[in-house]
Each structure stands twice: as C-alpha cells, then as structure tokens.
Motif scaffolding. Structure first.
Motif, mmCIF file in Angstrom:
data_model
loop_
_atom_site.group_PDB
_atom_site.id
_atom_site.type_symbol
_atom_site.label_atom_id
_atom_site.label_comp_id
_atom_site.label_asym_id
_atom_site.label_seq_id
_atom_site.Cartn_x
_atom_site.Cartn_y
_atom_site.Cartn_z
ATOM 1 N N ARG A 84 9.605 -1.908 -7.556
ATOM 2 C CA ARG A 84 10.082 -2.837 -6.530
ATOM 3 C C ARG A 84 8.921 -3.512 -5.799
ATOM 4 O O ARG A 84 7.933 -2.875 -5.452
ATOM 5 N N LEU A 85 9.097 -4.802 -5.585
ATOM 6 C CA LEU A 85 8.187 -5.582 -4.755
ATOM 7 C C LEU A 85 9.015 -6.308 -3.707
ATOM 8 O O LEU A 85 10.036 -6.918 -4.032
ATOM 9 N N ASP A 86 8.571 -6.256 -2.466
ATOM 10 C CA ASP A 86 9.292 -6.939 -1.396
ATOM 11 C C ASP A 86 8.734 -8.322 -1.110
ATOM 12 O O ASP A 86 9.399 -9.146 -0.480
ATOM 13 N N PHE B 242 -6.160 -1.634 -6.686
ATOM 14 C CA PHE B 242 -6.034 -0.302 -7.290
ATOM 15 C C PHE B 242 -5.175 0.600 -6.402
ATOM 16 O O PHE B 242 -4.270 1.288 -6.878
ATOM 17 N N ASN B 243 -5.443 0.591 -5.099
ATOM 18 C CA ASN B 243 -4.653 1.398 -4.168
ATOM 19 C C ASN B 243 -3.187 0.971 -4.180
ATOM 20 O O ASN B 243 -2.276 1.810 -4.116
ATOM 21 N N PHE B 244 -2.952 -0.324 -4.264
ATOM 22 C CA PHE B 244 -1.593 -0.870 -4.313
ATOM 23 C C PHE B 244 -0.852 -0.371 -5.553
ATOM 24 O O PHE B 244 0.309 0.056 -5.481
ATOM 25 N N LEU B 245 -1.523 -0.381 -6.698
ATOM 26 C CA LEU B 245 -0.894 0.064 -7.941
ATOM 27 C C LEU B 245 -0.560 1.551 -7.903
ATOM 28 O O LEU B 245 0.551 1.969 -8.260
ATOM 29 N N VAL B 246 -1.527 2.350 -7.465
ATOM 30 C CA VAL B 246 -1.350 3.799 -7.504
ATOM 31 C C VAL B 246 -0.330 4.253 -6.466
ATOM 32 O O VAL B 246 0.556 5.059 -6.760
ATOM 33 N N SER B 247 -0.423 3.729 -5.252
ATOM 34 C CA SER B 247 0.511 4.157 -4.205
ATOM 35 C C SER B 247 1.928 3.675 -4.484
ATOM 36 O O SER B 247 2.899 4.358 -4.154
#
Length: 426
Positions: free
Chosen positions: A139-141, A155-160
């Motif tokens: 999901r993306l808002d 990278f943080n966005f993908l993993v979290s």
C-alpha cells in the motif's frame, strides 16, 4: 518510423491459451493518446504461439522475436527489454493485465517529470472470476519521490514498508545500463539502486498492473502462483543479498567502509527484521498451500529471533499444525515407494479426529483403518505403509515380521517437530 513513447515487453513460452486473452485486452490501448509498441519474445514455443502473434499483429503494433531455443525466463525477459524502441518500457507477464486509464495517467506524469528514471507502482491482486475485489500487494498513500541523494531514505522506506519494487515503468536508456544478466540475488532492489546513479525514483499509488489470482486456460481454471512465493519459501538469501548490495549502494557516497559499529548494528537489524517478515509471509503462504512441514520450519526460524515469544502461542501452534505436519511426513514417506497401495492406520484412540487431516493434501494416498492384530497378520501387509500411534505398537508390528522402515510411529513424528519442552505440554 517515429520512436514510440512506450514499449510493452512480453516474454512468453507455450502459453497460447493465456497470451491470446491478454492480446485481446491490449486492443483497448487504442484509447491512449501516445504511440506505443508491443514487444513479444517467444522462447521457442511449439503450441501455436507464433501463429497467434501473427494474427494479432494485424490489429496491434507488435514487434515479435522468436528464440531458436528456450533460453530461460530471465534471458528471454532481458531480450524483450533490449529490443524495446520506446522512450519508456515496462514488463508485462503473458497472463497479467494492464489498467489502461491508469497507464495513460502515469505516462503523462512521467512526461512532466523528466528527472524520474523509474516509476514503481504496487500491483493489484485480482480474482478474474470476480469473487475477490482487487487489492494492492503493498500500500502507498501518496506519491513518494527520491532523488539520488536520498537513496538511504529510499532504502528505509522499502524495508519499513515491506515494499517490493517489481512493477515499474523504466526510462529505456537507463534500463539498458542497469539491466545485467545473470543475477544471483533478487533483482528488484538491485536494479532500483543501480538506477539512482542516473536520476530519481518514484513510487506512485496509481497502479496500472493487475495480477490475476486465478484464471481459465481453455477449460481449466487454476490459481496462479506468484514468483514471490517461490522466493520466500525457497531462497530467502536472494532477498538478503539484494538488500545488502542495495544498502551498500545507498551508503557509498555517505560513509566510508568499514561501517562504524552503530550504523552496522542498525543496518543488520533492518535487514534481519525484513527477513523475519518474509519468513512470516512464507509461513502463511506455506499454510495456504497445505505445506505444513515448510510452515513449521519457518515458524521455528522466526521464533529464534523474535523479541516477543509466548509459550501459549507456541502451544496453540503445536496443537493445531503439528498433527498435520506429521501426517504430511507420513504421506511423503508413502509416496517414496511406488509399489505401496496406500497408508494403513492402526492403534489410534481417536482416529476419527485424524482422518479429516488427509483432506488438506492433494493426491492423498488411499487410507485404511484396521486393527493392530489384523494389520500384523494381513497377507498384503508388505504393500502398505503402516502408521501407528505409539512406539509399543510399532514394536508389535515389527516383531510380527514387518520391515522396520515400513512402520511409522505418529508419536515419534510429533516429537520430531515439537518446540516446547515436555514441561510446557498440556
């Protein structure tokens, strides 16, 4: 001939019954306001695929290529991309679908943002038979845009967010520079962070891609298996390797090697948490496919590293799934010997509670329930695998002359899979 704005790249092999409906759907692309082409790479099919493509080439702007031999799915997909002439290109599996109006909106968005070299979207899981509403794989808002300087944030966005960058529209000149074959790790993360060297990466919630959960190929309806299931269940190290290389790429302009201890610990924790989540997904997928042995293995692996483990949770898992894992083990032993007629159960105090478990397994063997003495004296006893409840019953049948390897003990199978010590069992 003018350069098309978009190339739609379709690798295929011996799936004429699925490719036909896709090409029929692609005729709806005529409502797009820009030039496009359909690039099809046929991996040496022998089921009439070439003739099908030739027929649809009368109605669609198709450029097709046929391999002289089957080169494998990765190489054939790479060839489809490399044959693309469009300014942008995208991958389309031969049994998936495009959402035409969303594709038109996204292409307009890209033309307004030339700094974006890759645009990722979540794909919609879709039941073609209409029994489930489409829902996104992740999901993306909102639209998320990352510049090359924000690679670590990405990278943080993908993993979290547990986001898998698989479905995308690439700027073709960049794709040619980052598309390398062969790969030994999960390609999604790898290609994304290579692309950062040439521009910005965008994640957009407006999906143009539908993945049918099931569809009909001629007269046969079947569920479609995602490649992610194979990766999750079969090779988690491909994910880990891709994350590690992606993280190194994100950090290369920010910090020298070796990493300091604090950053190293943070990076290791992020990768480990991601893999723990993939184990959870693999466990759930294995349960859905009635592979209870695999599900139990993933459950055990997660237990070792989780920070929140309760004995009650493990006890509930063991009560619910260990008997099914033990049955699966017995069934697989029976399948090893093609001379056996089936599986005989003897000596169980609650056999009626055990029998429904066989219904989970496709192609379950013939199952008979007979008494211990009858099993020991049966003239055809060597043509069956025998499953008894307790070790003393196993000893009785072996003592009557049965081959030890042909008599399984259910209690032993359960003990082989147990996690909790005996003091926790109730």
């Amino acid at each position: 001939m003018p350069q098309p704005l978009l190339s739609i790249c379709i690798p295929t092999f011996n799936r004429v019954g699925l490719l036909g409906p896709l090409l029929e759907q692609l005729q709806g692309l005529s409502e797009l306001t820009f030039d496009y082409e359909v690039v099809i790479c046929d991996n040496a099919s022998d089921d009439g695929t070439a003739e099908l493509i030739e027929r649809y080439a009368q109605r669609l702007p198709i450029r097709s290529f046929r391999q002289n031999r089957n080169t494998g799915i990765t190489a054939n997909t790479s060839l489809a991309f490399r044959q693309a002439r469009g300014r942008y290109c995208l991958y389309l599996a031969d049994d998936d679908r495009l959402i035409v109006d969303a594709l038109g909106r996204l292409m307009s968005f890209l033309q307004e943002r030339p700094e974006i070299v890759v645009l990722h979207v979540p794909w919609l899981l879709w039941d073609e038979q209409g029994q489930q509403a489409p829902h996104p794989f992740y999901r993306l808002d909102e639209v998320k845009l990352f510049s090359p300087e924000q690679a670590l944030d990405c990278f943080n966005f993908l993993v979290s967010g547990r986001i898998f960058p698989e479905i995308a529209i690439y700027r073709s000149d960049v794709l040619y520079r980052i598309l390398h074959h062969p790969q030994r790790v999960y390609v999604g993360f790898l290609m994304l962070f290579r692309a950062f060297r040439y521009g910005s990466i965008c994640f957009h919630p407006d999906s143009f891609y539908r993945f049918p959960l099931r569809h009909t190929d001629g007269a046969t309806e079947r569920w479609q298996e995602q490649e992610g299931y194979k990766q999750s269940v079969g090779n988690l190290d491909r994910y880990r390797g891709s994350l590690e290389i992606a993280l190194l790429s994100a950090l290369r302009e920010l910090t020298p090697l070796p990493l300091d201890e604090e950053l190293r610990a943070q990076a290791l924790a992020m990768v480990s948490d991601f893999l723990l989540d993939r184990m959870r997904v693999a466990c759930e997928l294995s349960l859905a496919r009635a592979d209870f042995v695999a599900a139990h293995e993933f459950f055990q692996r997660r237990l070792l590293w989780r920070r929140d483990v309760a004995a009650a949770e493990v006890h509930e898992w063991e009560n619910k799934f260990l008997p099914l894992a033990a049955l699966q083990a017995a069934i697989e032993v029976q399948r090893e010997n093609s001379l056996l007629s089936g599986l005989r159960l003897s000596g169980f105090t609650e056999v009626d509670g055990l029998m429904p478990g066989f219904g989970y397994f496709e192609d379950a063997p013939v199952v008979e329930v007979i008494g211990l003495q009858e099993a020991a004296g049966a003239g055809d006893r060597d043509l069956w695998l025998h499953l008894v409840e307790q070790p003393e019953q196993q000893a009785l049948l072996v003592g009557a002359g049965m081959a030890p390897g042909q008599v399984l003990c259910f209690a032993d199978l359960l003990d082989a899979y147990r996690i909790l010590p005996r003091s926790f069992r109730r």
